[in-house]
Each structure stands twice: as structure tokens, then as C-alpha cells.
Design a protein around this motif. Structure first.
Motif, PDB file in Angstrom:
ATOM      1  N   HIS A  36      -7.418  -2.783   9.620  1.00 14.52           N
ATOM      2  CA  HIS A  36      -8.639  -3.486   9.217  1.00 14.52           C
ATOM      3  C   HIS A  36      -9.493  -3.794  10.445  1.00 14.52           C
ATOM      4  CE1 HIS A  36      -6.249  -5.339   5.571  1.00 14.52           C
ATOM      5  NE2 HIS A  36      -6.459  -4.041   5.439  1.00 14.52           N
TER       6      HIS A  36
ATOM      7  N   HIS B 256      -2.884   2.501   8.577  1.00 17.45           N
ATOM      8  CA  HIS B 256      -3.959   1.824   7.854  1.00 17.45           C
ATOM      9  C   HIS B 256      -4.212   0.475   8.532  1.00 17.45           C
ATOM     10  CE1 HIS B 256      -6.311  -0.315   5.024  1.00 17.45           C
ATOM     11  NE2 HIS B 256      -5.322  -1.081   4.606  1.00 17.45           N
TER      12      HIS B 256
ATOM     13  N   GLU C  49       0.823  -1.220   0.000  1.00 18.96           N
ATOM     14  CA  GLU C  49       0.000   0.000   0.000  1.00 18.96           C
ATOM     15  C   GLU C  49       0.858   1.271   0.000  1.00 18.96           C
ATOM     16  OE1 GLU C  49      -2.853  -0.020  -0.849  1.00 18.96           O
ATOM     17  OE2 GLU C  49      -4.100  -1.510   0.157  1.00 18.96           O
TER      18      GLU C  49
ATOM     19  N   HIS D 256     -12.968  -2.661   2.733  1.00 18.36           N
ATOM     20  CA  HIS D 256     -11.553  -2.844   3.028  1.00 18.36           C
ATOM     21  C   HIS D 256     -11.193  -2.504   4.478  1.00 18.36           C
ATOM     22  CE1 HIS D 256      -7.202  -2.311   1.383  1.00 18.36           C
ATOM     23  NE2 HIS D 256      -7.195  -2.670   2.654  1.00 18.36           N
TER      24      HIS D 256
HETATM   25 ZN    ZN Z   1      -5.534  -2.998   3.873  1.00 16.44          ZN
END
Ligand code: ZN
Length: 214
Positions: free
Chosen positions: A95, A93, A74, A155
Motif C-alpha cells: 500500500h 502486494h 488476500e 487500494h
Molecule cells: Zn491490500
């Protein structure tokens, strides 16, 4: 070079794992180390095995200028955020589950409590694109013009802050509020949000007065 930034990524990577906001090697973190460079977690390495030497330094074209590890897939997302928002110093980032639920429902998080107002009056959902793509980066940047915390469709969550601590705390706060929202939605009862005017005033007040900053 940039040992302090690398050390903070190692530390917050472990915290991210402990917080349950990621599973396994998912998610990624980065810190800006200069106008043109940033440090980012390596691709696919368990957070509790990452050492400072494993942290690559990238320039704003995406080239690794220091380190032998492959950067997170990413990296384009991080790079585009740094390029478009000069005040952003760090990005997390993750989840987390409840933001994940909202990401599947593609439901933005409205102003629900004052804790989230420390960071945002509204958390938008960016349009869907596959992981690691330039399109995903563009979609998140576009949503980030409204809020430094963005739920990514189907996501996860991305938070950009003035420090790694701020970006990490933002993720935890938004996830906590998302949990309350999902639980509230599941009752089927009316959900009350804070009026926009009050929310904006509270946000300004909290930013000026909350905590120990002088
Ligand atoms: Zn991700």
C-alpha cells in the motif's frame, strides 16, 4: 518443508515494512513452491514477528496444506495470479503512498522513465472490488494481462515477478515513478511521456542488456 521459500518471505516481509510501502500488518507476499503450491504470509501478523513456522503453504484451491496460521485474507488474489500466469514465481502486494494517490485518482502510470521500463511500459489501474474477494482477484488478473505491475483502484499496488526480489524491486520502482508522476501532476504543467515505440524498444533493450545476467 519449503524452508527456503518461507525464509525468503520472512526476510522480504521485514524489508517491505522497512521500505514504508506498508503500514502495520498490511500488504502480503507469496512465493510459488511448485506448480500446485505456494507459500504466503499469515493474516494480520506484524512482519517483524513472522517466523518460518508461521508461513502457511496453500494449494490452488485455497486449502492450507501445511502450517497452523491463517493465510493472508488476500490469498485468492495470489492464487488467481499463479493460476493464470504460469511464469509468475512470486507476488508482492503493498500500500505505498504515491501508488495509493494514483489508485484514488484511478490514473494509470504512463511510460515516464527508463527505470520503470525495466518492468512495464504502462501500469494499469484494475477495477475496484473489496479486499479478499474473488472479484478483486479477477479484476487484478484481467489488468495483469497488460502489465505485471497493477495499481488496484482505491487500494494499492500488486507486482508479480520471476522471483521475490524481482517483485519487490518492481514495487519499489513503480512507487518511485508514481511519486515523480504525482509531484509532476501537482505542478499543473504539461507532462511528457515516452512515445510508445521508444518505450517498447527501451524495454526490450533493458531486459536483454541491463545488469549482470549472462
Ligand atoms: Zn491490500
Amino acid at each position: 518443508m519449503f524452508e527456503e521459500a518461507k525464509r525468503s518471505l520472512v526476510e522480504y516481509g521485514r524489508r517491505l515494512l522497512e521500505s514504508n510501502m506498508v503500514g502495520g500488518t498490511a500488504g502480503n507476499l507469496s512465493v510459488r513452491v511448485s506448480e500446485e503450491l505456494f507459500a504466503i504470509t499469515p493474516s494480520g501478523m506484524p512482519y517483524n514477528e513472522i517466523e518460518c513456522d508461521d508461513v502457511p503453504i496453500l494449494d490452488m484451491t485455497g486449502h492450507v496444506v501445511e502450517g497452523s496460521r491463517k493465510p493472508s485474507i488476500e490469498f485468492r488474489l495470489h492464487l488467481q495470479i499463479y493460476k493464470n500466469f504460469s511464469d509468475v514465481q512470486a507476488i508482492v502486494h503493498a500500500h505505498p503512498i504515491y501508488c495509493g494517490v494514483l489508485s484514488i485518482l484511478r490514473l494509470p502510470l504512463p511510460a515516464l522513465n527508463e527505470t520503470m521500463l525495466m518492468y512495464s511500459v504502462f501500469v494499469p489501474v484494475s477495477e475496484y472490488a473489496n479486499s479478499g474477494t474473488e472479484q478483486l482477484a479477477r479484476n487484478v488478473v484481467s489488468a495483469m494481462r497488460q502489465s505485471r505491475a497493477v495499481i488496484m483502484a482505491n487500494h494499492g499496488l500488486v507486482c508479480a515477478g520471476e522471483s521475490l526480489k524481482e517483485a519487490f524491486d518492481m514495487c519499489e520502482t513503480i512507487e518511485r515513478t508514481a511519486k515523480m508522476y504525482v509531484l509532476a501532476l501537482s505542478t499543473g504543467k504539461t507532462i511528457f511521456t515516452i512515445d510508445e515505440k521508444d518505450a517498447l524498444e527501451a524495454m526490450e533493450f533493458l531486459r536483454k542488456n541491463y545488469g549482470q545476467r549472462s
